[in-house]
Design a protein around this motif. Structure first.
Motif, PDB file in Angstrom:
ATOM      1  N   GLU A 145      80.762  54.658  56.434  1.00 57.92           N
ATOM      2  CA  GLU A 145      80.844  55.096  55.031  1.00 57.92           C
ATOM      3  C   GLU A 145      82.293  55.131  54.531  1.00 57.92           C
ATOM      4  O   GLU A 145      82.581  54.727  53.410  1.00 57.92           O
ATOM      5  N   ARG A 146      83.195  55.582  55.381  1.00 55.29           N
ATOM      6  CA  ARG A 146      84.596  55.744  54.966  1.00 55.29           C
ATOM      7  C   ARG A 146      85.255  54.412  54.581  1.00 55.29           C
ATOM      8  O   ARG A 146      86.270  54.387  53.901  1.00 55.29           O
ATOM      9  N   SER A 147      84.667  53.300  55.016  1.00 58.53           N
ATOM     10  CA  SER A 147      85.249  51.997  54.706  1.00 58.53           C
ATOM     11  C   SER A 147      84.240  51.079  54.010  1.00 58.53           C
ATOM     12  O   SER A 147      84.353  49.863  54.079  1.00 58.53           O
ATOM     13  N   LYS A 148      83.284  51.681  53.320  1.00 61.75           N
ATOM     14  CA  LYS A 148      82.185  50.912  52.729  1.00 61.75           C
ATOM     15  C   LYS A 148      82.621  49.871  51.707  1.00 61.75           C
ATOM     16  O   LYS A 148      81.890  48.949  51.417  1.00 61.75           O
ATOM     17  N   ASP A 149      83.820  49.996  51.178  1.00 62.29           N
ATOM     18  CA  ASP A 149      84.259  49.032  50.173  1.00 62.29           C
ATOM     19  C   ASP A 149      85.284  48.035  50.713  1.00 62.29           C
ATOM     20  O   ASP A 149      86.039  47.439  49.973  1.00 62.29           O
ATOM     21  N   THR A 150      85.262  47.838  52.037  1.00 60.38           N
ATOM     22  CA  THR A 150      86.106  46.806  52.638  1.00 60.38           C
ATOM     23  C   THR A 150      85.229  45.859  53.463  1.00 60.38           C
ATOM     24  O   THR A 150      84.117  46.207  53.846  1.00 60.38           O
ATOM     25  N   ASP A 151      85.744  44.681  53.735  1.00 63.30           N
ATOM     26  CA  ASP A 151      84.986  43.690  54.497  1.00 63.30           C
ATOM     27  C   ASP A 151      85.084  43.887  56.005  1.00 63.30           C
ATOM     28  O   ASP A 151      84.282  43.329  56.745  1.00 63.30           O
ATOM     29  N   SER A 152      86.074  44.643  56.446  1.00 60.07           N
ATOM     30  CA  SER A 152      86.222  44.886  57.882  1.00 60.07           C
ATOM     31  C   SER A 152      86.974  46.198  58.078  1.00 60.07           C
ATOM     32  O   SER A 152      87.642  46.695  57.175  1.00 60.07           O
ATOM     33  N   VAL A 153      86.835  46.735  59.289  1.00 59.11           N
ATOM     34  CA  VAL A 153      87.473  48.005  59.605  1.00 59.11           C
ATOM     35  C   VAL A 153      87.769  48.049  61.101  1.00 59.11           C
ATOM     36  O   VAL A 153      86.995  47.535  61.909  1.00 59.11           O
ATOM     37  N   TRP A 154      88.898  48.645  61.455  1.00 59.68           N
ATOM     38  CA  TRP A 154      89.219  48.879  62.860  1.00 59.68           C
ATOM     39  C   TRP A 154      88.560  50.175  63.282  1.00 59.68           C
ATOM     40  O   TRP A 154      88.727  51.205  62.630  1.00 59.68           O
ATOM     41  N   ILE A 155      87.783  50.116  64.368  1.00 59.48           N
ATOM     42  CA  ILE A 155      87.112  51.291  64.893  1.00 59.48           C
ATOM     43  C   ILE A 155      87.290  51.337  66.403  1.00 59.48           C
ATOM     44  O   ILE A 155      87.567  50.323  67.039  1.00 59.48           O
TER      45      ILE A 155
END
Length: 190
Positions: A145-155
């Motif tokens: 949810e915290r990155s719902k408006d990006t195409d990718s995220v580092w997790i």
């Protein structure tokens, strides 16, 4: 989706049938080229049988990391669990144009209900850049949810393993939605 927003209200689309026909033709070309991620190919094909929607774009979601740099990687993460700590998750999603009619509104509601099953990782809404090209376009996606408006995220790896597991049940649930909507007369019973 870098411009992900809440789901926009339906608008009139007099050219829906023409757009659907064009989209199905383009999809057939993409399938022939092998452009659809293999784990969701059958799912995408099932949606072609639904008269009140058509797919616009999709991605199974990919994990890219130091041990696997291919942006279309489909190798399960547990193979690398002792080698990596961080993963770049490239969003899994399906984008649809939904027809502004009773069956389309039921599909819209089914997607909203699906997103509520795990609101921290599943979102349903619109994306401005899709909407600008195609009215009544909606996205169902799996991403934190915290990155719902990006195409990718580092997790970190633990979260990536959770997303990977959730991804399987997410696409299975979307598949069930597709099957339910293939015969609109069945929707009146639900």
């Amino acid at each position: 989706m870098e411009t992900f927003t809440t789901a926009k209200p339906f608008v009139l689309n007099k050219s829906y049938e023409i757009e659907r026909k064009q989209s199905l033709f383009q999809l057939k070309e993409e399938i022939n080229k092998g452009s659809i991620d293999s784990p969701i190919l059958r799912l995408v094909e099932e949606f072609t049988k639904i008269p009140h929607c058509f797919t616009i774009q999709c991605c199974y979601g990919h994990f890219v990391h130091d041990a696997e740099r291919d942006p279309h990687n489909l190798v399960p993460l547990d193979k690398y669990s002792n080698e990596i700590e961080k993963v770049n998750y490239r969003i899994g999603y399906l984008t649809f144009c939904i027809q502004n009619n009773a069956d389309g509104k039921k599909l819209f509601q089914d997607f909203q209900n699906l997103a509520q099953q795990d609101a921290e990782y599943i979102q349903f809404g619109s994306a401005d850049w899709f909407w600008e090209r195609q009215v009544n376009s909606y996205v169902i996606q799996i991403e934190p949810e915290r990155s719902k408006d990006t195409d990718s995220v580092w997790i970190d790896l633990d979260e990536a393993l959770y997303v990977e597991k959730l991804k399987d049940s997410f696409f299975s649930a979307v598949f069930e939605v597709a099957l339910r909507h293939q015969n609109p007369s069945d929707l009146n019973d639900s």
